[in-house]
Design a protein around this motif. Structure first.
Motif, PDB file in Angstrom:
ATOM      1  N   GLN A 136       0.794  -1.228   0.000  1.00 22.59           N
ATOM      2  CA  GLN A 136       0.000   0.000   0.000  1.00 22.59           C
ATOM      3  C   GLN A 136       0.831   1.285   0.000  1.00 22.59           C
ATOM      4  OE1 GLN A 136      -2.751  -1.992   3.223  1.00 22.59           O
ATOM      5  NE2 GLN A 136      -3.768  -0.162   2.451  1.00 22.59           N
ATOM      6  N   GLY A 137       2.013   1.229  -0.540  1.00 21.94           N
ATOM      7  CA  GLY A 137       2.808   2.447  -0.583  1.00 21.94           C
ATOM      8  C   GLY A 137       4.142   2.249  -1.263  1.00 21.94           C
ATOM      9  N   THR A 138       4.746   3.331  -1.661  1.00 25.74           N
ATOM     10  CA  THR A 138       6.066   3.313  -2.266  1.00 25.74           C
ATOM     11  C   THR A 138       7.122   3.059  -1.205  1.00 25.74           C
ATOM     12  OG1 THR A 138       6.292   5.696  -1.958  1.00 25.74           O
ATOM     13  CG2 THR A 138       5.333   4.946  -4.049  1.00 25.74           C
ATOM     14  N   LEU A 139       8.365   2.925  -1.627  1.00 26.27           N
ATOM     15  CA  LEU A 139       9.463   2.702  -0.678  1.00 26.27           C
ATOM     16  C   LEU A 139       9.537   3.833   0.340  1.00 26.27           C
ATOM     17  CD1 LEU A 139      11.967   1.118   0.226  1.00 26.27           C
ATOM     18  CD2 LEU A 139      13.303   2.438  -1.424  1.00 26.27           C
ATOM     19  N   GLY A 140       9.400   5.071  -0.124  1.00 25.88           N
ATOM     20  CA  GLY A 140       9.448   6.208   0.788  1.00 25.88           C
ATOM     21  C   GLY A 140       8.364   6.134   1.842  1.00 25.88           C
ATOM     22  N   LYS A 141       7.155   5.780   1.447  1.00 24.48           N
ATOM     23  CA  LYS A 141       6.055   5.668   2.403  1.00 24.48           C
ATOM     24  C   LYS A 141       6.309   4.525   3.376  1.00 24.48           C
ATOM     25  CE  LYS A 141       2.187   7.732  -0.173  1.00 24.48           C
ATOM     26  NZ  LYS A 141       2.946   8.329  -1.289  1.00 24.48           N
TER      27      LYS A 141
END
Length: 206
Positions: A136-141
């Protein structure tokens, strides 16, 4: 040293962790469905009703609730910076490899500048797939422990993720006011979040 017993539970009472307790000992405590509990191997506390073995032991039912903890503007901004930095790093590596085959100065300058806008296109495509994935999110998230959900806190579909990321233009065009609008929204939603009916949430801090 004995390994940590996976059946030991720590509970939060009046904001402070207590325990560990065994599963059978929990039955004699005043455990409520919204009591926060953690056991070895878990990244964070969960409410008792969210743990299957406690539902069976204590007779709770799973209570799905809407998210109440929303990612702040600075968390979202930092996550985006991390993502762009990662993509830019890959871009630089590809450019350096291309220099092996490109010798002229002008050609190298063109090789650096021409595909540069692709960084932002790749970021959008990456976000579409990452935010609709199981994580549910990118690496940053993920580094910042925030994720994208629907208004009920569930994973969003690929179509909703596509709509959310394409609607980013509405947040960008009015001098990024659509992003700054999150300061005026109780759920920290930007315009593209509102348009796609999504939230960016964070884990509860104990």
């Amino acid at each position: 040293m004995n390994p940590t017993n996976p059946d030991q539970y720590t509970i939060v009472v009046n904001g402070k962790p207590e325990g560990p307790y065994s599963l059978t000992e929990l039955k004699d405590l005043n455990i409520k469905p919204n009591t926060f509990i953690r056991k070895p191997g878990m990244d964070d506390y969960k409410e008792a009703h969210a743990m299957e073995e406690l539902r069976e032991l204590l007779g709770f039912t799973f209570q799905k609730t809407a998210p109440q903890y929303f990612a702040s503007f600075d968390q979202r901004l930092l996550a985006s910076v991390i993502d762009h930095f990662m993509i830019f790093g890959i871009y630089i590596v590809i450019i350096l490899i291309s220099f092996i085959f490109i010798e002229g100065k002008d050609q190298r300058i063109m090789a650096v500048t021409t595909p540069f806008p692709m960084i932002f296109i790749v970021k959008i495509i990456y976000s579409i797939f990452a935010e609709s994935s199981l994580r549910q999110g990118t690496l940053g998230k993920r580094i910042l422990s925030i994720k994208v959900t629907d208004l009920e806190g569930s994973r969003i579909s690929f179509g909703k993720s596509l709509a959310r990321n394409l609607c980013r233009m509405f947040s960008v065009l009015p001098l990024f006011f659509g992003y700054l609008y999150c300061f005026l929204n109780k759920k920290n939603q930007c315009w593209h979040d509102i348009a796609a009916e999504t939230l960016v949430v964070k884990d509860r801090l104990i």
